[in-house]
Write a protein that holds these residues in place. Structure first.
Motif, PDB file in Angstrom:
ATOM      1  N   GLY A   1      52.491  50.383  28.384  1.00 47.56           N
ATOM      2  CA  GLY A   1      52.156  49.624  27.178  1.00 47.56           C
ATOM      3  C   GLY A   1      50.863  48.845  27.344  1.00 47.56           C
ATOM      4  N   ASP A   2      50.253  48.459  26.214  1.00 44.92           N
ATOM      5  CA  ASP A   2      49.029  47.660  26.284  1.00 44.92           C
ATOM      6  C   ASP A   2      49.373  46.178  26.455  1.00 44.92           C
ATOM      7  OD1 ASP A   2      49.682  46.582  23.784  1.00 44.92           O
ATOM      8  OD2 ASP A   2      48.406  47.984  22.686  1.00 44.92           O
ATOM      9  N   TYR A   3      48.364  45.313  26.362  1.00 47.75           N
ATOM     10  CA  TYR A   3      48.599  43.892  26.668  1.00 47.75           C
ATOM     11  C   TYR A   3      49.529  43.208  25.662  1.00 47.75           C
ATOM     12  CZ  TYR A   3      45.134  42.541  23.082  1.00 47.75           C
ATOM     13  OH  TYR A   3      44.460  42.349  21.899  1.00 47.75           O
ATOM     14  N   LYS A   4      49.696  43.817  24.504  1.00 45.57           N
ATOM     15  CA  LYS A   4      50.588  43.213  23.502  1.00 45.57           C
ATOM     16  C   LYS A   4      52.062  43.506  23.792  1.00 45.57           C
ATOM     17  CE  LYS A   4      47.114  43.204  19.842  1.00 45.57           C
ATOM     18  NZ  LYS A   4      46.782  43.541  18.453  1.00 45.57           N
ATOM     19  N   SER A   5      52.303  44.384  24.761  1.00 47.14           N
ATOM     20  CA  SER A   5      53.685  44.787  25.053  1.00 47.14           C
ATOM     21  C   SER A   5      54.324  43.956  26.164  1.00 47.14           C
ATOM     22  CB  SER A   5      53.716  46.270  25.458  1.00 47.14           C
ATOM     23  OG  SER A   5      53.155  46.443  26.756  1.00 47.14           O
ATOM     24  N   HIS A   6      53.529  43.082  26.798  1.00 48.19           N
ATOM     25  CA  HIS A   6      54.079  42.310  27.920  1.00 48.19           C
ATOM     26  C   HIS A   6      53.867  40.809  27.739  1.00 48.19           C
ATOM     27  CE1 HIS A   6      50.085  41.607  29.652  1.00 48.19           C
ATOM     28  NE2 HIS A   6      49.823  42.901  29.612  1.00 48.19           N
ATOM     29  N   LYS A   7      54.441  40.036  28.642  1.00 53.06           N
ATOM     30  CA  LYS A   7      54.438  38.573  28.514  1.00 53.06           C
ATOM     31  C   LYS A   7      53.211  37.906  29.135  1.00 53.06           C
ATOM     32  CE  LYS A   7      59.485  38.062  28.339  1.00 53.06           C
ATOM     33  NZ  LYS A   7      60.687  37.480  28.965  1.00 53.06           N
TER      34      LYS A   7
ATOM     35  N   LEU B   1      40.463  37.010  29.461  1.00 53.61           N
ATOM     36  CA  LEU B   1      39.987  35.974  28.538  1.00 53.61           C
ATOM     37  C   LEU B   1      41.046  35.532  27.534  1.00 53.61           C
ATOM     38  CD1 LEU B   1      36.420  37.432  27.825  1.00 53.61           C
ATOM     39  CD2 LEU B   1      37.088  35.796  29.593  1.00 53.61           C
ATOM     40  N   LEU B   2      42.190  36.194  27.527  1.00 51.47           N
ATOM     41  CA  LEU B   2      43.298  35.760  26.664  1.00 51.47           C
ATOM     42  C   LEU B   2      44.030  34.564  27.273  1.00 51.47           C
ATOM     43  CD1 LEU B   2      44.683  39.295  25.793  1.00 51.47           C
ATOM     44  CD2 LEU B   2      43.731  37.677  24.134  1.00 51.47           C
ATOM     45  N   ARG B   3      43.748  34.306  28.525  1.00 51.53           N
ATOM     46  CA  ARG B   3      44.410  33.210  29.240  1.00 51.53           C
ATOM     47  C   ARG B   3      43.578  31.938  29.094  1.00 51.53           C
ATOM     48  NH1 ARG B   3      48.148  32.546  33.487  1.00 51.53           N
ATOM     49  NH2 ARG B   3      47.591  30.890  34.943  1.00 51.53           N
ATOM     50  N   SER B   4      44.137  30.941  28.471  1.00 56.90           N
ATOM     51  CA  SER B   4      43.402  29.702  28.211  1.00 56.90           C
ATOM     52  C   SER B   4      42.895  29.067  29.503  1.00 56.90           C
ATOM     53  CB  SER B   4      44.297  28.714  27.459  1.00 56.90           C
ATOM     54  OG  SER B   4      43.553  27.597  27.054  1.00 56.90           O
ATOM     55  N   ASP B   5      43.702  29.121  30.534  1.00 58.41           N
ATOM     56  CA  ASP B   5      43.326  28.557  31.830  1.00 58.41           C
ATOM     57  C   ASP B   5      42.051  29.219  32.373  1.00 58.41           C
ATOM     58  OD1 ASP B   5      43.818  26.981  34.218  1.00 58.41           O
ATOM     59  OD2 ASP B   5      44.396  28.851  35.183  1.00 58.41           O
ATOM     60  N   SER B   6      41.941  30.533  32.207  1.00 57.07           N
ATOM     61  CA  SER B   6      40.749  31.262  32.668  1.00 57.07           C
ATOM     62  C   SER B   6      39.517  30.857  31.866  1.00 57.07           C
ATOM     63  CB  SER B   6      40.955  32.773  32.542  1.00 57.07           C
ATOM     64  OG  SER B   6      41.985  33.198  33.391  1.00 57.07           O
ATOM     65  N   MET B   7      39.702  30.720  30.562  1.00 55.26           N
ATOM     66  CA  MET B   7      38.590  30.301  29.703  1.00 55.26           C
ATOM     67  C   MET B   7      38.114  28.898  30.085  1.00 55.26           C
ATOM     68  SD  MET B   7      37.778  32.711  27.524  1.00 55.26           S
ATOM     69  CE  MET B   7      37.078  32.049  26.015  1.00 55.26           C
ATOM     70  N   LEU B   8      39.069  27.997  30.273  1.00 56.78           N
ATOM     71  CA  LEU B   8      38.710  26.613  30.606  1.00 56.78           C
ATOM     72  C   LEU B   8      38.004  26.525  31.959  1.00 56.78           C
ATOM     73  CD1 LEU B   8      41.910  24.776  29.328  1.00 56.78           C
ATOM     74  CD2 LEU B   8      39.619  24.670  28.326  1.00 56.78           C
ATOM     75  N   LYS B   9      38.469  27.316  32.912  1.00 56.98           N
ATOM     76  CA  LYS B   9      37.818  27.323  34.234  1.00 56.98           C
ATOM     77  C   LYS B   9      36.389  27.849  34.134  1.00 56.98           C
ATOM     78  CE  LYS B   9      41.791  27.575  37.345  1.00 56.98           C
ATOM     79  NZ  LYS B   9      42.640  28.458  38.172  1.00 56.98           N
ATOM     80  N   ALA B  10      36.206  28.906  33.362  1.00 56.26           N
ATOM     81  CA  ALA B  10      34.866  29.486  33.199  1.00 56.26           C
ATOM     82  C   ALA B  10      33.930  28.499  32.506  1.00 56.26           C
ATOM     83  CB  ALA B  10      34.957  30.784  32.399  1.00 56.26           C
TER      84      ALA B  10
ATOM     85  N   TYR C   1      31.499  38.392  27.555  1.00 60.48           N
ATOM     86  CA  TYR C   1      31.495  39.840  27.338  1.00 60.48           C
ATOM     87  C   TYR C   1      32.804  40.440  27.824  1.00 60.48           C
ATOM     88  CZ  TYR C   1      26.302  39.624  27.059  1.00 60.48           C
ATOM     89  OH  TYR C   1      24.998  39.348  26.735  1.00 60.48           O
ATOM     90  N   SER C   2      33.437  41.239  26.984  1.00 58.91           N
ATOM     91  CA  SER C   2      34.547  42.061  27.466  1.00 58.91           C
ATOM     92  C   SER C   2      33.996  43.437  27.806  1.00 58.91           C
ATOM     93  CB  SER C   2      35.645  42.202  26.415  1.00 58.91           C
ATOM     94  OG  SER C   2      36.581  43.189  26.848  1.00 58.91           O
ATOM     95  N   LEU C   3      34.268  43.876  29.021  1.00 59.16           N
ATOM     96  CA  LEU C   3      33.801  45.193  29.471  1.00 59.16           C
ATOM     97  C   LEU C   3      34.879  46.259  29.281  1.00 59.16           C
ATOM     98  CD1 LEU C   3      31.941  44.110  32.743  1.00 59.16           C
ATOM     99  CD2 LEU C   3      31.022  44.352  30.439  1.00 59.16           C
TER     100      LEU C   3
ATOM    101  N   LEU D   1      32.229  37.359  32.227  1.00 61.06           N
ATOM    102  CA  LEU D   1      32.676  38.753  32.105  1.00 61.06           C
ATOM    103  C   LEU D   1      34.201  38.823  32.109  1.00 61.06           C
ATOM    104  CD1 LEU D   1      30.245  40.418  34.691  1.00 61.06           C
ATOM    105  CD2 LEU D   1      30.008  40.396  32.193  1.00 61.06           C
ATOM    106  N   GLY D   2      34.745  39.468  31.097  1.00 64.29           N
ATOM    107  CA  GLY D   2      36.185  39.673  31.032  1.00 64.29           C
ATOM    108  C   GLY D   2      36.499  41.133  30.747  1.00 64.29           C
ATOM    109  N   ASN D   3      37.781  41.434  30.654  1.00 60.82           N
ATOM    110  CA  ASN D   3      38.178  42.797  30.272  1.00 60.82           C
ATOM    111  C   ASN D   3      39.304  42.772  29.239  1.00 60.82           C
ATOM    112  OD1 ASN D   3      40.061  41.894  32.143  1.00 60.82           O
ATOM    113  ND2 ASN D   3      40.094  43.767  33.358  1.00 60.82           N
ATOM    114  N   SER D   4      39.280  41.712  28.437  1.00 63.40           N
ATOM    115  CA  SER D   4      40.236  41.597  27.331  1.00 63.40           C
ATOM    116  C   SER D   4      39.515  40.950  26.151  1.00 63.40           C
ATOM    117  CB  SER D   4      41.420  40.709  27.739  1.00 63.40           C
ATOM    118  OG  SER D   4      41.037  39.337  27.679  1.00 63.40           O
TER     119      SER D   4
END
Length: 236
Positions: free
Chosen positions: A138-144, A149-158, A206-208, A180-183
């Protein structure tokens, strides 16, 4: 070649081949090994931290492979783990990737031409079957999980790291910073990334990963503070 599901399978296969156990890479649930906990599953009290450093190393090297030919076109070097104390790039908080005029880890500010912060992770969900099968389920919408970049913690750290570089001194003012992200990003960050771009703090997110899901996702923000790259040529 940009990020895709084959890249993720390759990461798992290589990690399993060389040094990692399934338990380090997957959630070990009663029904099997999963990259993420599917949305309709119980987490069984499990967390998975051990994969983070492994995927971090993998994605930083992967980005270097993507960007090295571009750096070379400008007569520059693409280097992982760049340290420059004068602009707050310390050994414990180095630049994940940077374009530099000199081929060395420790740099002077004037020799750093572009800084990349890599916030990439496994995006889709996979099930591992012994001995070495890694199957997409499944894609990222199928899991928890909240990858990249969908993770707020990652965005805030960047964002925090970028601001720290910017306020370290005048030497840092002219060096572009790209995340650089992949989401995709979440809608809550759409205005924020545009503001950070217009304010000159971060030159872009950028999402790659051009195809993170077959359903709708944020492809770019209104002012293009966030964009999805669909072809390597767009990076030049």
């Amino acid at each position: 070649m940009l990020w895709n599901e084959e890249t993720e399978k390759h990461f798992f296969r290589e990690a399993l081949k060389s040094f990692a156990s399934p338990e380090q890479l997957f959630y070990n649930l009663q029904s099997g090994y999963y990259a993420y906990i599917p949305k309709d599953f119980d987490s069984e009290g499990q967390t998975l931290q051990s994969r983070n450093s492994l995927i971090g190393q993998f994605t930083e090297k992967w980005c270097k492979q993507i960007f090295s030919p571009i750096a070379e076109e400008f007569g520059l070097y693409a280097i992982n783990g760049v340290v420059c104390e004068e602009i707050a790039l310390t050994k414990s908080s180095s630049a994940d990737l940077a374009f530099c005029t000199k081929n060395t880890i420790t740099q002077k500010a004037e020799d750093i031409k572009l800084i990349f912060e890599v916030k990439m992770s496994i995006v889709s969900n996979y099930k591992f079957e012994q001995p070495d099968a890694v199957n997409l389920i499944g894609d990222y919408k199928s899991h928890k999980g909240n990858p990249s970049l969908l993770r707020s913690d990652s965005m805030l750290k960047a964002i925090g790291k970028s601001i720290n570089i910017r306020v370290s001194g005048s030497n840092a003012n002219t060096i572009p910073i790209i995340i650089l992200g992949n989401s995709p990003i979440t809608s809550t960050y759409s205005k924020k990334v545009d503001f950070l771009k217009s304010a000159g703090v971060i030159q872009g997110f950028y999402s790659l990963n051009p195809n993170p899901t077959k359903s709708d996702f944020i492809f770019e923000s209104p002012e293009k503070g966030f964009i999805t790259i669909t072809d390597v040529k767009e990076l030049k």
